[in-house]
Design a protein around this motif. Structure first.
Motif, PDB file in Angstrom:
ATOM      1  N   GLN A   1       0.884  -1.303   0.097  1.00  8.37           N
ATOM      2  CA  GLN A   1      -0.012   0.022  -0.095  1.00  8.37           C
ATOM      3  C   GLN A   1       0.946   1.249  -0.129  1.00  8.37           C
ATOM      4  O   GLN A   1       0.682   2.251  -0.712  1.00  8.37           O
ATOM      5  N   LEU A   2       2.106   1.197   0.683  1.00 14.32           N
ATOM      6  CA  LEU A   2       3.000   2.120   0.731  1.00 14.32           C
ATOM      7  C   LEU A   2       3.635   2.656  -0.749  1.00 14.32           C
ATOM      8  O   LEU A   2       3.791   3.770  -1.000  1.00 14.32           O
ATOM      9  N   ASP A   3       3.547   1.467  -1.428  1.00 10.68           N
ATOM     10  CA  ASP A   3       4.219   1.690  -2.775  1.00 10.68           C
ATOM     11  C   ASP A   3       3.176   2.446  -3.713  1.00 10.68           C
ATOM     12  O   ASP A   3       3.544   3.287  -4.530  1.00 10.68           O
ATOM     13  N   ILE A   4       2.176   2.209  -3.378  1.00  8.25           N
ATOM     14  CA  ILE A   4       0.670   2.926  -4.099  1.00  8.25           C
ATOM     15  C   ILE A   4       0.814   4.419  -3.784  1.00  8.25           C
ATOM     16  O   ILE A   4       0.732   5.426  -4.549  1.00  8.25           O
ATOM     17  N   VAL A   5       0.872   4.712  -2.331  1.00 12.62           N
ATOM     18  CA  VAL A   5       1.153   6.229  -1.904  1.00 12.62           C
ATOM     19  C   VAL A   5       2.287   6.775  -2.635  1.00 12.62           C
ATOM     20  O   VAL A   5       2.233   7.853  -3.029  1.00 12.62           O
ATOM     21  N   ARG A   6       3.517   5.883  -2.792  1.00 15.34           N
ATOM     22  CA  ARG A   6       4.766   6.572  -3.425  1.00 15.34           C
ATOM     23  C   ARG A   6       4.411   7.035  -4.726  1.00 15.34           C
ATOM     24  O   ARG A   6       5.086   7.806  -5.342  1.00 15.34           O
ATOM     25  N   SER A   7       3.483   6.305  -5.483  1.00 18.56           N
ATOM     26  CA  SER A   7       3.402   6.433  -6.832  1.00 18.56           C
ATOM     27  C   SER A   7       2.885   7.668  -7.187  1.00 18.56           C
ATOM     28  O   SER A   7       3.013   8.225  -8.272  1.00 18.56           O
ATOM     29  N   GLY A   8       2.163   8.439  -6.211  1.00 18.74           N
ATOM     30  CA  GLY A   8       1.760   9.976  -6.421  1.00 18.74           C
ATOM     31  C   GLY A   8       0.442   9.979  -7.253  1.00 18.74           C
ATOM     32  O   GLY A   8       0.145  10.829  -7.662  1.00 18.74           O
ATOM     33  N   LYS A   9      -0.182   8.631  -7.230  1.00 13.31           N
ATOM     34  CA  LYS A   9      -1.494   8.738  -8.185  1.00 13.31           C
ATOM     35  C   LYS A   9      -2.639   9.397  -7.425  1.00 13.31           C
ATOM     36  O   LYS A   9      -3.347  10.044  -8.248  1.00 13.31           O
ATOM     37  N   TYR A  10      -2.402   9.725  -6.165  1.00 13.72           N
ATOM     38  CA  TYR A  10      -3.478  10.082  -5.396  1.00 13.72           C
ATOM     39  C   TYR A  10      -3.329  11.759  -4.961  1.00 13.72           C
ATOM     40  O   TYR A  10      -2.181  11.660  -4.737  1.00 13.72           O
ATOM     41  N   LYS A  11      -4.455  12.451  -4.815  1.00  9.06           N
ATOM     42  CA  LYS A  11      -4.273  13.608  -4.397  1.00  9.06           C
ATOM     43  C   LYS A  11      -3.642  13.554  -2.798  1.00  9.06           C
ATOM     44  O   LYS A  11      -2.782  14.484  -2.444  1.00  9.06           O
ATOM     45  N   HIS A  12      -4.301  12.912  -1.951  1.00 11.15           N
ATOM     46  CA  HIS A  12      -3.954  12.738  -0.593  1.00 11.15           C
ATOM     47  C   HIS A  12      -3.731  11.361  -0.343  1.00 11.15           C
ATOM     48  O   HIS A  12      -4.596  10.347  -0.663  1.00 11.15           O
TER      49      HIS A  12
ATOM     50  N   ASN B   1       9.957   4.459  13.649  1.00  6.33           N
ATOM     51  CA  ASN B   1      10.316   3.630  12.633  1.00  6.33           C
ATOM     52  C   ASN B   1       8.887   3.602  11.620  1.00  6.33           C
ATOM     53  O   ASN B   1       9.173   3.957  10.369  1.00  6.33           O
ATOM     54  N   MET B   2       7.623   3.500  12.177  1.00  6.45           N
ATOM     55  CA  MET B   2       6.325   3.568  11.447  1.00  6.45           C
ATOM     56  C   MET B   2       6.217   5.079  10.821  1.00  6.45           C
ATOM     57  O   MET B   2       5.908   5.134   9.837  1.00  6.45           O
ATOM     58  N   LEU B   3       6.418   5.997  11.481  1.00 10.06           N
ATOM     59  CA  LEU B   3       5.987   7.428  11.394  1.00 10.06           C
ATOM     60  C   LEU B   3       6.872   7.849  10.269  1.00 10.06           C
ATOM     61  O   LEU B   3       6.405   8.480   9.401  1.00 10.06           O
ATOM     62  N   THR B   4       8.257   7.290  10.260  1.00  6.56           N
ATOM     63  CA  THR B   4       9.020   7.796   9.261  1.00  6.56           C
ATOM     64  C   THR B   4       8.717   7.190   7.993  1.00  6.56           C
ATOM     65  O   THR B   4       8.710   7.761   6.764  1.00  6.56           O
ATOM     66  N   ARG B   5       8.123   5.866   7.870  1.00  9.96           N
ATOM     67  CA  ARG B   5       7.973   5.366   6.727  1.00  9.96           C
ATOM     68  C   ARG B   5       6.707   6.024   6.140  1.00  9.96           C
ATOM     69  O   ARG B   5       6.761   6.140   4.851  1.00  9.96           O
ATOM     70  N   PHE B   6       5.841   6.297   7.085  1.00 10.40           N
ATOM     71  CA  PHE B   6       4.691   7.088   6.491  1.00 10.40           C
ATOM     72  C   PHE B   6       5.103   8.461   5.768  1.00 10.40           C
ATOM     73  O   PHE B   6       4.369   8.608   4.628  1.00 10.40           O
ATOM     74  N   SER B   7       5.700   8.917   6.620  1.00 11.33           N
ATOM     75  CA  SER B   7       5.964  10.418   6.194  1.00 11.33           C
ATOM     76  C   SER B   7       6.651  10.206   4.770  1.00 11.33           C
ATOM     77  O   SER B   7       6.411  11.167   3.915  1.00 11.33           O
ATOM     78  N   GLU B   8       7.663   9.562   4.916  1.00 11.39           N
ATOM     79  CA  GLU B   8       8.657   9.435   3.356  1.00 11.39           C
ATOM     80  C   GLU B   8       7.686   8.895   2.407  1.00 11.39           C
ATOM     81  O   GLU B   8       8.150   9.239   1.237  1.00 11.39           O
ATOM     82  N   ALA B   9       6.764   7.970   2.646  1.00 12.00           N
ATOM     83  CA  ALA B   9       6.042   7.620   1.609  1.00 12.00           C
ATOM     84  C   ALA B   9       5.034   8.724   0.945  1.00 12.00           C
ATOM     85  O   ALA B   9       4.794   8.763  -0.250  1.00 12.00           O
ATOM     86  N   GLY B  10       4.492   9.468   1.966  1.00  7.95           N
ATOM     87  CA  GLY B  10       3.782  10.633   1.390  1.00  7.95           C
ATOM     88  C   GLY B  10       2.413  10.789   2.149  1.00  7.95           C
ATOM     89  O   GLY B  10       1.490  11.258   1.541  1.00  7.95           O
ATOM     90  N   ILE B  11       2.202   9.826   3.547  1.00  8.05           N
ATOM     91  CA  ILE B  11       0.903  10.005   4.103  1.00  8.05           C
ATOM     92  C   ILE B  11       1.210  11.147   4.963  1.00  8.05           C
ATOM     93  O   ILE B  11       1.932  11.661   5.500  1.00  8.05           O
ATOM     94  N   SER B  12      -0.260  11.883   5.002  1.00  7.64           N
ATOM     95  CA  SER B  12       0.008  13.379   5.527  1.00  7.64           C
ATOM     96  C   SER B  12      -0.775  13.237   6.979  1.00  7.64           C
ATOM     97  O   SER B  12      -0.610  14.142   7.743  1.00  7.64           O
ATOM     98  N   LYS B  13      -1.752  12.244   6.952  1.00 11.94           N
ATOM     99  CA  LYS B  13      -2.655  12.320   8.119  1.00 11.94           C
ATOM    100  C   LYS B  13      -2.649  10.811   8.794  1.00 11.94           C
ATOM    101  O   LYS B  13      -2.793  10.084   7.986  1.00 11.94           O
ATOM    102  N   VAL B  14      -2.504  10.597  10.100  1.00 13.43           N
ATOM    103  CA  VAL B  14      -2.786   9.374  10.803  1.00 13.43           C
ATOM    104  C   VAL B  14      -3.773   9.589  11.784  1.00 13.43           C
ATOM    105  O   VAL B  14      -3.660  10.301  12.878  1.00 13.43           O
ATOM    106  N   PHE B  15      -5.062   9.066  11.467  1.00 12.51           N
ATOM    107  CA  PHE B  15      -6.197   9.442  12.290  1.00 12.51           C
ATOM    108  C   PHE B  15      -6.524   7.889  13.316  1.00 12.51           C
ATOM    109  O   PHE B  15      -6.497   7.044  12.855  1.00 12.51           O
ATOM    110  N   CYS B  16      -6.642   8.439  14.624  1.00  9.45           N
ATOM    111  CA  CYS B  16      -6.711   7.429  15.577  1.00  9.45           C
ATOM    112  C   CYS B  16      -7.738   7.515  16.686  1.00  9.45           C
ATOM    113  O   CYS B  16      -8.351   8.723  16.705  1.00  9.45           O
ATOM    114  N   GLY B  17      -7.883   6.739  17.482  1.00  7.64           N
ATOM    115  CA  GLY B  17      -8.835   6.843  18.813  1.00  7.64           C
ATOM    116  C   GLY B  17      -8.188   6.209  20.005  1.00  7.64           C
ATOM    117  O   GLY B  17      -6.926   6.812  20.397  1.00  7.64           O
TER     118      GLY B  17
END
Length: 297
Positions: free
Chosen positions: A187-198, A228-244
């Motif tokens: 899924q992070l590969d899909i994020v890295r592809s830049g296909k999506y707006k966010h 480790n996880m947040l660095t992976r997410f940020s470098e891939a291009g994820i902008s928000k992590v929503f939690c509870g």
């Protein structure tokens, strides 16, 4: 409408496209957790014995009222959100301890939330598979709710949903945790592809509550895994992590690009916040969000 179910790692939202089509909103909520308010009160009442010995007496009248208010507020919106997502702890009863009570909580959850007039997406929390998940509790969750990790697209926005409990304790389900990890990298590969707006990520447990370097407590993750996880997410291009999970509003920024958003509960509160949910507005350039209190609660 019935709660949406993911299969084979994918969930299909109705009435959306893969391509960006302009600003929209969605609802992010957490911890409707039918039964927790009784548990919180009972832990104070049973002074000479563990309240868990009395859990078969559990009631969830408060959560029914709060859930109905949540549904009514969203159904009453003139401009409907594209979807609502509940980030874990759907029910309170642990499946390995109180399966009969949990089944009754599940029935009432369906009665309430199936009346929602926008698509509802559910995320797995620790109370949904146990603090230490087993193959049996995972199978039970998947029977009731569908896949516990998956992705979906909403009008040009890519969304990843994780079962965060595998990062907290996968000792009984190492193979399942590895499967999620391998899937996540795809899924992070899909994020890295830049296909999506966010690209967004949803899970139950927050990586941190206020600061990326804060100490480990019950409500966050160990520092090494967190970084480790947040660095992976940020470098891939994820902008928000929503939690509870925290039953209070919290959150902060890893860097200029990645925000962790911690949303308080529809259900029982553990701090000074009121029961509520988060209204998220997705624009072309930025994503903003506001916490909305339940009316009359």
């Amino acid at each position: 409408m019935p709660v949406l179910r993911a299969e084979n790692g994918k969930l299909q939202l109705p009435g959306v496209t893969d391509d960006w089509s302009g600003e929209f909103t969605f609802i992010q909520a957490a911890d409707c957790q039918l039964g927790m308010e009784w548990a919180v009160r009972s832990s104070n009442n049973f002074t000479n014995t563990d309240y868990q010995d009395h859990y078969d007496q559990c009631a969830w009248d408060d959560e029914i009222v709060w859930g109905r208010t949540f549904v009514d507020m969203i159904n009453g919106m003139v401009s409907k959100p594209k979807f609502a997502i509940i980030c874990g702890d759907i029910l309170d009863a642990f499946p390995e301890k109180w399966s009969a009570v949990r089944n009754e909580q599940f029935k009432d959850f369906q009665k309430i939330y199936n009346k929602l007039e926008v698509p509802l997406v559910c995320v797995c929390g620790n109370h949904d598979v146990g603090n230490s998940p087993t193959p049996q509790t995972v199978a039970k969750y998947r029977t009731d709710f569908g896949d516990d990790w998956y992705s979906f697209v909403c009008n040009g926005v890519f969304c990843i949903v994780l079962n965060s409990q595998y990062h907290e304790d996968s000792s009984h389900v190492p193979q399942i945790a590895t499967q999620q990890e391998n899937w996540l990298e795809e899924q992070l590969d899909i994020v890295r592809s830049g296909k999506y707006k966010h690209s967004l990520l949803f899970q139950h447990i927050p990586y941190f509550l206020e600061h990326p370097n804060e100490d480990k407590i019950y409500f966050n993750y160990q520092l090494n895994l967190r970084q480790n996880m947040l660095t992976r997410f940020s470098e891939a291009g994820i902008s928000k992590v929503f939690c509870g999970h925290y039953h209070r509003n919290a959150g902060g920024w890893l860097n200029d690009n990645l925000e962790v958003v911690v949303t308080s509960a529809i259900g029982s509160q553990l701090g000074k916040d009121k029961n509520g949910f988060r209204m998220v507005t997705v624009g072309e350039k930025e994503i903003t969000h506001t916490y909305v209190e339940l009316q009359g609660c």
